[in-house]
Enzyme design. Structure first.
Site, short mmCIF file in Angstrom:
data_model
loop_
_atom_site.label_atom_id
_atom_site.label_comp_id
_atom_site.label_asym_id
_atom_site.label_seq_id
_atom_site.Cartn_x
_atom_site.Cartn_y
_atom_site.Cartn_z
N HIS A 179 76.72 17.45 4.35
CA HIS A 179 75.49 16.66 4.33
C HIS A 179 74.31 17.59 4.59
O HIS A 179 74.43 18.53 5.37
CB HIS A 179 75.53 15.56 5.41
CG HIS A 179 74.53 14.48 5.16
ND1 HIS A 179 73.24 14.56 5.61
CD2 HIS A 179 74.63 13.32 4.47
CE1 HIS A 179 72.60 13.48 5.21
NE2 HIS A 179 73.41 12.71 4.52
N ASP B 158 80.34 8.56 2.80
CA ASP B 158 81.03 8.15 1.58
C ASP B 158 82.51 8.49 1.58
O ASP B 158 83.24 8.08 0.68
CB ASP B 158 80.36 8.81 0.36
CG ASP B 158 79.04 8.15 0.06
OD1 ASP B 158 78.92 6.95 0.31
OD2 ASP B 158 78.12 8.85 -0.41
N1 CMC Z 1 82.90 21.22 -0.56
C1 CMC Z 1 82.90 22.58 -0.55
N2 CMC Z 1 81.85 23.34 -0.20
C2 CMC Z 1 80.72 22.71 0.14
C3 CMC Z 1 80.63 21.30 0.16
C4 CMC Z 1 81.77 20.56 -0.21
N3 CMC Z 1 81.73 19.24 -0.22
N4 CMC Z 1 79.39 20.93 0.54
C5 CMC Z 1 78.70 22.06 0.76
N5 CMC Z 1 79.52 23.15 0.53
C6 CMC Z 1 79.15 24.54 0.71
C7 CMC Z 1 78.23 25.03 -0.41
O1 CMC Z 1 78.98 25.60 -1.47
C8 CMC Z 1 77.38 26.03 0.32
O2 CMC Z 1 78.13 27.22 0.46
P1 CMC Z 1 77.35 28.66 0.46
O3 CMC Z 1 76.44 28.62 1.67
O4 CMC Z 1 78.47 29.65 0.59
O5 CMC Z 1 76.61 28.72 -0.82
C9 CMC Z 1 77.22 25.45 1.72
O6 CMC Z 1 78.38 24.62 1.92
C10 CMC Z 1 75.97 24.60 1.90
O7 CMC Z 1 75.96 23.62 0.86
P2 CMC Z 1 74.70 23.17 0.03
O8 CMC Z 1 75.13 22.61 -1.27
O9 CMC Z 1 73.70 24.29 0.01
O10 CMC Z 1 74.14 22.01 0.96
P3 CMC Z 1 73.13 20.91 0.55
O11 CMC Z 1 72.51 20.45 1.81
O12 CMC Z 1 72.23 21.38 -0.55
O13 CMC Z 1 74.05 19.74 -0.09
C11 CMC Z 1 75.54 17.92 -0.24
C12 CMC Z 1 74.54 18.67 0.64
C13 CMC Z 1 75.88 16.57 0.40
C14 CMC Z 1 74.92 17.63 -1.62
C15 CMC Z 1 76.82 18.78 -0.40
O14 CMC Z 1 77.41 18.99 0.87
C16 CMC Z 1 77.83 18.15 -1.36
O15 CMC Z 1 77.74 18.38 -2.57
N6 CMC Z 1 78.81 17.37 -0.84
C17 CMC Z 1 79.72 16.63 -1.68
C18 CMC Z 1 79.04 15.38 -2.24
C19 CMC Z 1 78.86 14.30 -1.22
O16 CMC Z 1 79.78 13.98 -0.47
N7 CMC Z 1 77.66 13.70 -1.20
C20 CMC Z 1 77.35 12.55 -0.32
C21 CMC Z 1 76.32 12.87 0.70
S1 CMC Z 1 76.18 11.62 1.97
C22 CMC Z 1 75.64 10.19 1.20
C23 CMC Z 1 74.35 10.33 0.46
O17 CMC Z 1 73.48 11.15 0.78
O18 CMC Z 1 74.14 9.54 -0.42
#
Ligand code: CMC
Length: 431
Positions: A308, A366
């Protein structure tokens, strides 16, 4: 605003910019950079808004490190235990918990607005039976802007109330119509003696040929899920509603924009993506392989329902939903749901894995919600629609706050331009 300031040094010119610091009720202070461009001629750069407060708000507070979520100051755990979705909707919209009279008049008003205009209902016939329900719901909500011209004075509080009550009341009816259309079943009209969630279950699952008995456990589970999804401050879809609304567009269109933003798998679409992922993993034996895929940077696979932007500790909503999963599955006789077992095992493996520990990737709201929706008989393609019904309350609360802001300006971000410099047009025969 306080007397506190923050200084920025321009290393090229040695100029110092003194910027006002704004102190919130809770959370980190905010440097007000509004005058930076006019004073210093520079922009700030923060793609994804990782450190940028896009607005001032009094609605919801999150402390991502401590796993805290407050609606108008009330912890979501207390609201989940003692309140109802309709009462939470009132709280988010109007800022305080309602008196008994206020609550019953709000409930009455919502019941008054549950039906759809018959012409709007006919829109569903234009969709192919296998259209994604999010596509149908966003299309129909956007079309509401064509129906209510008479109450669209955005400075009239009565009109704003009608808009708010109308859209919150109609979302379950629109969702149910999308579901019935996909099944080819007749649409079930709302039954206004039922409470919000029971009415929704009735519109989803009843058929004219049979008696339908509402399961109170299912209605309560839905109500709890809706409370937990009702608002989450400046997330992607809410910011979309604010940005679209800031131009003064029709509020139904602004909400439709929010629904579109919610659909993506990084946001509300994650609940559907979690179930798809669990199906793909298939069995506990495959968990290690999929966790390895999620850590492999050359593989686009991510563990859906993990991570998140704000929570770097357990998502408090996930904690509550996890507990609810046990209760609901026990009540609905699905205790040994292999999908739930798989989810619990996946969570256990990921929470012990160095990659997920170091990056503070915890299960989010989720991760478990889909398991409950599934137990309630709601198909996977409808999961994000469920999220949209609940979040409509948050969108409307934020839209209203934005609309009432006397200093409100159209949202208009700047950019770091890295395209070509100035160049002259060449006629086609000289290229
Ligand atoms: N699985 C594997 N690696 C992950 C994941 C994951 N679910 N989420 C983040 N990472 C890694 C990402 O690759 C990055 O690694 P590095 O620093 O080596 O590049 C690091 O963790 C930080 O991730 P980010 O994508 O830069 O973080 P963000 O804040 O931009 O994205 C997120 C947050 C929720 C989009 C992301 O964690 C994600 O794609 N999660 C899976 C989708 C999900 O469950 N979304 C629902 C969010 S909660 C409900 C809502 O908001 O609606």
């Amino acid at each position: 605003m306080t007397n506190k300031t923050y200084q920025l040094l321009n290393p090229e010119t040695g100029d110092k910019a003194t910027l006002p610091l704004r102190v919130p009720t809770l959370g980190p202070s905010v440097v007000d950079i509004g005058g930076l461009y006019s004073d210093q001629g520079i922009f700030t750069y923060d793609p994804g808004f990782a450190a940028t407060a896009a607005c001032e708000s009094k609605i919801t507070y999150i402390d991502g490190d401590e796993g805290v979520l407050l609606y108008r100051g009330y912890p979501v755990e207390q609201l989940a235990e003692h309140s109802s979705f309709v009462e939470v909707a009132y709280l988010l919209l109007y800022g305080s918990l309602p008196s008994a009279d206020e609550l019953s008049s709000f409930e009455r008003s919502l019941r008054m607005h549950t039906m759809l205009h018959e012409s709007l209902l006919r829109f569903f016939n234009g969709f192919h039976y296998n259209a994604h329900p999010m596509a149908m719901v966003s299309g129909v909500v956007a079309s509401m802007s064509a129906f209510y011209h008479d109450t669209m004075n955005l400075k009239n509080p009565k009109h704003i109330d009608i808009f708010a009550h109308r859209i919150i009341a109609k979302l379950p009816t629109i969702a149910a119509a999308a579901y019935k259309h996909s099944l080819g079943q007749p649409f079930m009209y709302p039954q206004n003696h039922l409470d919000y969630c029971s009415n929704m279950l009735h519109m989803f699952f009843a058929v004219p040929a049979e008696e339908y008995e509402i399961n109170p456990v299912a209605a309560r589970a839905l109500d709890l899920l809706f409370i937990l999804h009702a608002d989450h401050e400046q997330n992607c879809s809410t910011s979309t509603v604010r940005l679209a609304g800031s131009s003064g567009t029709n509020p139904y269109s602004a909400i439709a924009a929010g629904i579109s933003a919610l659909w993506g798998p990084a946001h509300g679409g994650a609940n559907e993506a979690v179930l798809t992922m669990l199906n793909q993993i298939g069995s506990i034996d495959n968990i290690e392989k999929f966790v390895a895929k999620a850590k492999d940077k050359s593989d686009p696979f991510r563990l859906m329902g993990f991570g998140h932007r704000v929570y770097k500790n357990f998502d408090p909503r996930a904690k509550l939903i996890r507990k609810m999963c046990h209760e609901v599955l026990a009540e609905l006789g699905d205790q040994n749901d292999p999908m739930f077992e798989l989810a619990l095992r996946l969570e256990e493996v990921a929470l012990k894995d160095d990659y997920f520990v170091e990056k503070k990737l915890y299960p989010n709201v989720d991760f478990y919600s889909g398991i409950i929706y599934r137990a309630l008989g709601i198909p996977v393609s409808m999961f994000t629609v469920m999220f949209a019904i609940a979040r409509t309350v948050g969108w409307v609360a934020h839209w209203s706050e934005m609309n009432a802001d006397p200093g409100g300006r159209i949202g208009r971000p700047r950019q770091l331009y890295t395209g070509p410099g100035l160049r002259d047009y060449q006629p086609v025969d000289m290229r």
